[in-house]
Design an enzyme around this catalytic site. Structure first.
Site, PDB file in Angstrom:
ATOM      1  N   HIS A 106       0.620  -1.211  -0.020  1.00 48.04           N
ATOM      2  CA  HIS A 106      -0.150  -0.619  -0.038  1.00 48.04           C
ATOM      3  C   HIS A 106       0.770   0.991   0.114  1.00 48.04           C
ATOM      4  CE1 HIS A 106       0.728  -0.755   4.490  1.00 48.04           C
ATOM      5  NE2 HIS A 106       1.367   0.427   4.442  1.00 48.04           N
TER       6      HIS A 106
HETATM    7  P1  TYD Z   1      -1.524  -2.477   7.795  1.00 45.33           P
HETATM    8  O1  TYD Z   1      -1.106  -1.064   7.708  1.00 45.33           O
HETATM    9  O2  TYD Z   1      -2.340  -3.017   6.499  1.00 45.33           O
HETATM   10  O3  TYD Z   1      -0.924  -4.028   7.592  1.00 45.33           O
HETATM   11  P2  TYD Z   1       0.907  -4.378   6.779  1.00 45.33           P
HETATM   12  O4  TYD Z   1       1.447  -3.044   6.115  1.00 45.33           O
HETATM   13  O5  TYD Z   1       1.975  -4.497   8.417  1.00 45.33           O
HETATM   14  O6  TYD Z   1       0.627  -5.214   5.723  1.00 45.33           O
HETATM   15  O7  TYD Z   1      -2.734  -2.549   8.742  1.00 45.33           O
HETATM   16  C1  TYD Z   1      -2.994  -4.312   9.406  1.00 45.33           C
HETATM   17  C2  TYD Z   1      -4.706  -3.516   9.577  1.00 45.33           C
HETATM   18  O8  TYD Z   1      -4.314  -3.151  11.473  1.00 45.33           O
HETATM   19  C3  TYD Z   1      -5.287  -3.736   9.260  1.00 45.33           C
HETATM   20  O9  TYD Z   1      -6.491  -3.610   9.505  1.00 45.33           O
HETATM   21  C4  TYD Z   1      -5.102  -2.001  10.611  1.00 45.33           C
HETATM   22  C5  TYD Z   1      -4.711  -1.407  11.552  1.00 45.33           C
HETATM   23  N1  TYD Z   1      -3.525  -0.979  11.905  1.00 45.33           N
HETATM   24  C6  TYD Z   1      -4.421   0.219  13.101  1.00 45.33           C
HETATM   25  O10 TYD Z   1      -5.573  -0.761  13.662  1.00 45.33           O
HETATM   26  N2  TYD Z   1      -3.366   0.479  13.445  1.00 45.33           N
HETATM   27  C7  TYD Z   1      -2.450   0.823  13.725  1.00 45.33           C
HETATM   28  O11 TYD Z   1      -1.518   1.586  13.492  1.00 45.33           O
HETATM   29  C8  TYD Z   1      -1.387  -0.471  12.385  1.00 45.33           C
HETATM   30  C9  TYD Z   1      -0.560   0.403  11.497  1.00 45.33           C
HETATM   31  C10 TYD Z   1      -2.509  -0.920  11.826  1.00 45.33           C
END
Ligand code: TYD
Length: 137
Positions: free
Chosen positions: A52
């Site tokens: 992303h």
């Molecule tokens: P995401 O940023 O998509 O993870 P990655 O980039 O590591 O694959 O986040 C994963 C899940 O965690 C998503 O449902 C959102 C949640 N999340 C939060 O609630 N707060 C946060 O600060 C972060 C980074 C993620």
């Protein structure tokens, strides 16, 4: 850091016989005030994270344990950076598509973030990201 969009950050390191300590302060090592931290761990070797971009968020990623690779795509070219040193961070400015992969066993990715979590800041579709970067609707 100015308008540099990605770049290596060297944290301060205090090495002693009783162990090592690293620190980073806003202004000296970090180009933003940290509003949030999170860390990613227990990642199976074959798994990927990220995939992303963020519209406004700035981050510094640090391999506080183990190692992993980060592919950064600014919409024009891709670069892969290997992180494996707790005193080195990767600064990622806004609007960079990132993919984290090749996690070693017990790897921990510490993330220092400039903003509180907000799902609206994410671009989770690569074609939307490319469209926004190239200014097309
Ligand atoms: P995401 O940023 O998509 O993870 P990655 O980039 O590591 O694959 O986040 C994963 C899940 O965690 C998503 O449902 C959102 C949640 N999340 C939060 O609630 N707060 C946060 O600060 C972060 C980074 C993620």
């Amino acid at each position: 850091m100015g308008d540099v969009k990605i770049g290596q950050i060297r944290l301060a390191k205090v090495e002693e016989d009783r162990g090592s300590l690293c620190y980073a302060e806003e202004g000296t090592h970090l180009p933003f005030l940290v509003k949030r931290i999170y860390y990613i761990y227990n990642v199976p070797t074959e798994s990927e994270r990220g995939a992303h971009a963020h519209r406004n968020l700035e981050q510094v990623l640090i391999a506080v344990n183990g190692s992993f690779d980060i592919e950064i795509d600014d919409g024009y070219r891709k670069e892969t950076i290997h992180l494996n040193e707790p005193s080195v961070g990767l600064y990622i400015g806004k609007m960079h598509w990132r993919r984290l992969f090749n996690f070693s066993e017990s790897a921990i990715c510490l993330v220092l973030a400039s903003l509180i979590y907000e799902e609206k800041d994410y671009i989770r579709n690569y074609y939307d990201f490319a469209r926004e970067m190239h200014g097309k609707n």
